[in-house]
Design a protein around this motif. Structure first.
Motif, PDB file in Angstrom:
ATOM      1  N   THR A 216       0.835  -1.205   0.000  1.00  0.00           N
ATOM      2  CA  THR A 216       0.000   0.000   0.000  1.00  0.00           C
ATOM      3  C   THR A 216       0.866   1.250   0.000  1.00  0.00           C
ATOM      4  OG1 THR A 216      -1.717  -1.196   1.230  1.00  0.00           O
ATOM      5  CG2 THR A 216      -1.871   1.209   1.178  1.00  0.00           C
ATOM      6  N   TYR A 217       1.912   1.265   0.814  1.00  0.00           N
ATOM      7  CA  TYR A 217       2.823   2.409   0.878  1.00  0.00           C
ATOM      8  C   TYR A 217       3.440   2.697  -0.485  1.00  0.00           C
ATOM      9  CZ  TYR A 217       3.199   3.829   5.780  1.00  0.00           C
ATOM     10  OH  TYR A 217       2.953   4.375   7.016  1.00  0.00           O
ATOM     11  N   LYS A 218       3.888   1.656  -1.151  1.00  0.00           N
ATOM     12  CA  LYS A 218       4.553   1.846  -2.441  1.00  0.00           C
ATOM     13  C   LYS A 218       3.583   2.379  -3.494  1.00  0.00           C
ATOM     14  CE  LYS A 218       8.374  -1.447  -1.958  1.00  0.00           C
ATOM     15  NZ  LYS A 218       9.385  -0.363  -2.063  1.00  0.00           N
ATOM     16  N   VAL A 219       2.369   1.824  -3.533  1.00  0.00           N
ATOM     17  CA  VAL A 219       1.398   2.264  -4.530  1.00  0.00           C
ATOM     18  C   VAL A 219       0.957   3.700  -4.252  1.00  0.00           C
ATOM     19  CG1 VAL A 219      -0.887   1.847  -5.500  1.00  0.00           C
ATOM     20  CG2 VAL A 219       0.596  -0.087  -4.955  1.00  0.00           C
ATOM     21  N   VAL A 220       0.715   4.023  -2.979  1.00  0.00           N
ATOM     22  CA  VAL A 220       0.314   5.382  -2.622  1.00  0.00           C
ATOM     23  C   VAL A 220       1.414   6.379  -2.985  1.00  0.00           C
ATOM     24  CG1 VAL A 220      -0.076   6.937  -0.659  1.00  0.00           C
ATOM     25  CG2 VAL A 220      -1.349   4.792  -0.833  1.00  0.00           C
ATOM     26  N   GLY A 221       2.653   6.049  -2.658  1.00  0.00           N
ATOM     27  CA  GLY A 221       3.766   6.940  -2.984  1.00  0.00           C
ATOM     28  C   GLY A 221       3.907   7.156  -4.475  1.00  0.00           C
ATOM     29  N   PHE A 222       3.773   6.090  -5.236  1.00  0.00           N
ATOM     30  CA  PHE A 222       3.867   6.183  -6.698  1.00  0.00           C
ATOM     31  C   PHE A 222       2.775   7.086  -7.257  1.00  0.00           C
ATOM     32  CE2 PHE A 222       2.275   4.693 -10.794  1.00  0.00           C
ATOM     33  CZ  PHE A 222       3.413   4.769 -11.586  1.00  0.00           C
ATOM     34  N   LEU A 223       1.517   6.858  -6.840  1.00  0.00           N
ATOM     35  CA  LEU A 223       0.401   7.617  -7.390  1.00  0.00           C
ATOM     36  C   LEU A 223       0.445   9.088  -6.983  1.00  0.00           C
ATOM     37  CD1 LEU A 223      -2.541   5.068  -6.953  1.00  0.00           C
ATOM     38  CD2 LEU A 223      -1.459   5.790  -9.087  1.00  0.00           C
ATOM     39  N   LYS A 224       0.787   9.362  -5.735  1.00  0.00           N
ATOM     40  CA  LYS A 224       0.858  10.764  -5.304  1.00  0.00           C
ATOM     41  C   LYS A 224       1.901  11.527  -6.110  1.00  0.00           C
ATOM     42  CE  LYS A 224      -0.738  10.476  -0.503  1.00  0.00           C
ATOM     43  NZ  LYS A 224      -0.355  10.667   0.916  1.00  0.00           N
ATOM     44  N   LYS A 225       3.020  10.888  -6.339  1.00  0.00           N
ATOM     45  CA  LYS A 225       4.088  11.553  -7.076  1.00  0.00           C
ATOM     46  C   LYS A 225       3.710  11.754  -8.536  1.00  0.00           C
ATOM     47  CE  LYS A 225       9.095  11.569  -7.449  1.00  0.00           C
ATOM     48  NZ  LYS A 225      10.361  10.872  -7.087  1.00  0.00           N
ATOM     49  N   ARG A 226       3.115  10.743  -9.155  1.00  0.00           N
ATOM     50  CA  ARG A 226       2.751  10.843 -10.563  1.00  0.00           C
ATOM     51  C   ARG A 226       1.564  11.776 -10.801  1.00  0.00           C
ATOM     52  NH1 ARG A 226       4.971   7.169 -14.176  1.00  0.00           N
ATOM     53  NH2 ARG A 226       7.042   6.594 -13.390  1.00  0.00           N
ATOM     54  N   GLU A 227       0.585  11.755  -9.871  1.00  0.00           N
ATOM     55  CA  GLU A 227      -0.584  12.616 -10.042  1.00  0.00           C
ATOM     56  C   GLU A 227      -0.317  14.039  -9.574  1.00  0.00           C
ATOM     57  OE1 GLU A 227      -2.673  11.464 -11.846  1.00  0.00           O
ATOM     58  OE2 GLU A 227      -3.607   9.580 -11.250  1.00  0.00           O
ATOM     59  N   GLY A 228       0.654  14.188  -8.671  1.00  0.00           N
ATOM     60  CA  GLY A 228       1.017  15.521  -8.201  1.00  0.00           C
ATOM     61  C   GLY A 228       0.067  16.117  -7.190  1.00  0.00           C
ATOM     62  N   VAL A 229      -0.766  15.274  -6.546  1.00  0.00           N
ATOM     63  CA  VAL A 229      -1.710  15.780  -5.555  1.00  0.00           C
ATOM     64  C   VAL A 229      -1.684  14.912  -4.300  1.00  0.00           C
ATOM     65  CG1 VAL A 229      -3.281  16.792  -7.263  1.00  0.00           C
ATOM     66  CG2 VAL A 229      -3.636  14.433  -6.505  1.00  0.00           C
ATOM     67  N   ASP A 230      -2.097  15.533  -3.206  1.00  0.00           N
ATOM     68  CA  ASP A 230      -2.267  14.832  -1.943  1.00  0.00           C
ATOM     69  C   ASP A 230      -3.497  15.467  -1.287  1.00  0.00           C
ATOM     70  OD1 ASP A 230      -1.968  13.267   0.253  1.00  0.00           O
ATOM     71  OD2 ASP A 230      -0.164  14.243   1.018  1.00  0.00           O
ATOM     72  N   VAL A 231      -4.655  14.824  -1.428  1.00  0.00           N
ATOM     73  CA  VAL A 231      -5.932  15.431  -1.048  1.00  0.00           C
ATOM     74  C   VAL A 231      -6.221  15.219   0.438  1.00  0.00           C
ATOM     75  CG1 VAL A 231      -8.419  15.440  -1.438  1.00  0.00           C
ATOM     76  CG2 VAL A 231      -6.848  15.137  -3.367  1.00  0.00           C
ATOM     77  N   PHE A 232      -6.596  16.312   1.108  1.00  0.00           N
ATOM     78  CA  PHE A 232      -7.050  16.269   2.502  1.00  0.00           C
ATOM     79  C   PHE A 232      -8.526  16.671   2.524  1.00  0.00           C
ATOM     80  CE2 PHE A 232      -2.582  16.300   2.984  1.00  0.00           C
ATOM     81  CZ  PHE A 232      -2.278  15.821   4.258  1.00  0.00           C
ATOM     82  N   ASP A 233      -9.374  15.821   3.059  1.00  0.00           N
ATOM     83  CA  ASP A 233     -10.811  16.078   3.046  1.00  0.00           C
ATOM     84  C   ASP A 233     -11.219  16.962   4.224  1.00  0.00           C
ATOM     85  OD1 ASP A 233     -12.120  14.479   0.788  1.00  0.00           O
ATOM     86  OD2 ASP A 233     -10.808  12.977   1.692  1.00  0.00           O
ATOM     87  N   THR A 234     -10.814  18.230   4.161  1.00  0.00           N
ATOM     88  CA  THR A 234     -11.099  19.159   5.254  1.00  0.00           C
ATOM     89  C   THR A 234     -12.501  19.741   5.181  1.00  0.00           C
ATOM     90  OG1 THR A 234     -10.070  20.911   3.928  1.00  0.00           O
ATOM     91  CG2 THR A 234      -8.677  19.800   5.557  1.00  0.00           C
ATOM     92  N   ASP A 235     -13.088  19.834   4.006  1.00  0.00           N
ATOM     93  CA  ASP A 235     -14.434  20.410   3.883  1.00  0.00           C
ATOM     94  C   ASP A 235     -15.304  19.600   2.933  1.00  0.00           C
ATOM     95  OD1 ASP A 235     -13.163  20.978   1.532  1.00  0.00           O
ATOM     96  OD2 ASP A 235     -13.705  23.099   1.472  1.00  0.00           O
ATOM     97  N   THR A 236     -15.079  18.306   2.896  1.00  0.00           N
ATOM     98  CA  THR A 236     -15.799  17.425   1.981  1.00  0.00           C
ATOM     99  C   THR A 236     -17.170  17.055   2.536  1.00  0.00           C
ATOM    100  OG1 THR A 236     -13.728  16.491   1.172  1.00  0.00           O
ATOM    101  CG2 THR A 236     -15.701  15.186   0.808  1.00  0.00           C
ATOM    102  N   ASP A 237     -18.146  16.952   1.679  1.00  0.00           N
ATOM    103  CA  ASP A 237     -19.459  16.428   2.045  1.00  0.00           C
ATOM    104  C   ASP A 237     -19.355  14.905   2.068  1.00  0.00           C
ATOM    105  OD1 ASP A 237     -22.069  15.613   2.299  1.00  0.00           O
ATOM    106  OD2 ASP A 237     -22.867  16.966   0.777  1.00  0.00           O
TER     107      ASP A 237
END
Length: 246
Positions: A216-237
């Motif tokens: 999971t760590y490896k896949v998350v790291g790969f996707l965050k780097k390639r997509e260029g985003v790290d989303v925090f759900d601070t005001d999500t419905d």
């Protein structure tokens, strides 16, 4: 290898096209369907040291992976995108169940001798199908909600704590709903047996996902780097029905 991921609070800025989101969603739906078609219909047995013969549903090999992908979706793309995938998976499960019922019910040709085997593999008890659908829907949304909230609480640190924490809750909800709805009161299923099987499956699925934490760590790291985003759900419905809203 791409830019470092940019922190995004809520869903602001995530209306952009993603390179891998569609592929991750396809993997999520595919594994979900496989767990219900290939895994759910077979009871396997292993001869374990000091334990002996241990019977288990083969679906345990597949189903927890869907929750892992659900964690990855929420961690990288945020709750709103994970919500879309959960509904896509739910729709796929519903379509598969309906088509299985129709195809099994179709009269077989006189020269085709596979109807009995076909019914055994693809024939589905409506009560179990209903239990599976309800448990998946509730468990996945609980898993994604806990994952998103814990990410904000931990400031994006300690990924392992939220992947395991969300799994404990999500798989707990799934097992607590599926086994009573599917088997409570059925022939051969006492209340004690339903509780024992539910707790055992919850523990095994949670342990299996915990063992896959490095992946999971490896896949998350790969996707965050390639997509260029790290989303925090601070005001999500967080409503499961708020599709199309942040």
């Amino acid at each position: 290898m791409g830019d470092q991921p940019q922190r995004i609070d809520g869903q602001q800025g995530t209306r952009r096209p993603f390179r891998y989101f569609d592929l991750v969603m396809a993997a999520f739906v595919t594994i979900l369907l496989l767990s219900n078609v290939i895994g759910a219909g077979k009871v396997a047995v292993l001869d374990l040291p000091s334990i002996g013969a241990w019977e288990f549903g083969a679906g345990i090999l597949f189903f927890p992976v869907a929750y892992i992908i659900g964690d990855i979706l929420t961690e990288v793309y945020g709750y709103a995108h994970a919500r879309r995938c959960i509904w896509a998976g739910f729709a796929a499960l519903l379509f598969m169940a309906l088509m299985a019922m129709v195809v099994v019910a179709l009269p077989p040709a006189a020269n085709w001798g596979g109807q009995a085997a076909y019914e055994q593999v693809f024939g589905q008890v409506p009560r179990i199908v209903l239990a599976s659908m309800i448990a998946f829907w509730a468990g996945e949304f609980a898993n994604s909600y806990v994952m998103a909230r814990m990410k904000v609480w931990t400031g994006g640190k300690m990924l392992w704590s939220r992947t395991i924490g969300s799994t404990v809750v999500g798989q707990g909800v799934d097992s607590a709903l599926f086994y009573p709805i599917a088997f409570l009161g059925a022939a051969g299923w006492t209340t004690d047996l339903v509780i024992t099987v539910a707790l055992t499956q919850w523990a095994l699925k949670t342990a299996w996902e915990a063992l896959l934490t490095p992946v999971t760590y490896k896949v998350v790291g790969f996707l965050k780097k390639r997509e260029g985003v790290d989303v925090f759900d601070t005001d999500t419905d967080f409503s499961p029905f708020a599709i199309g809203r942040k």
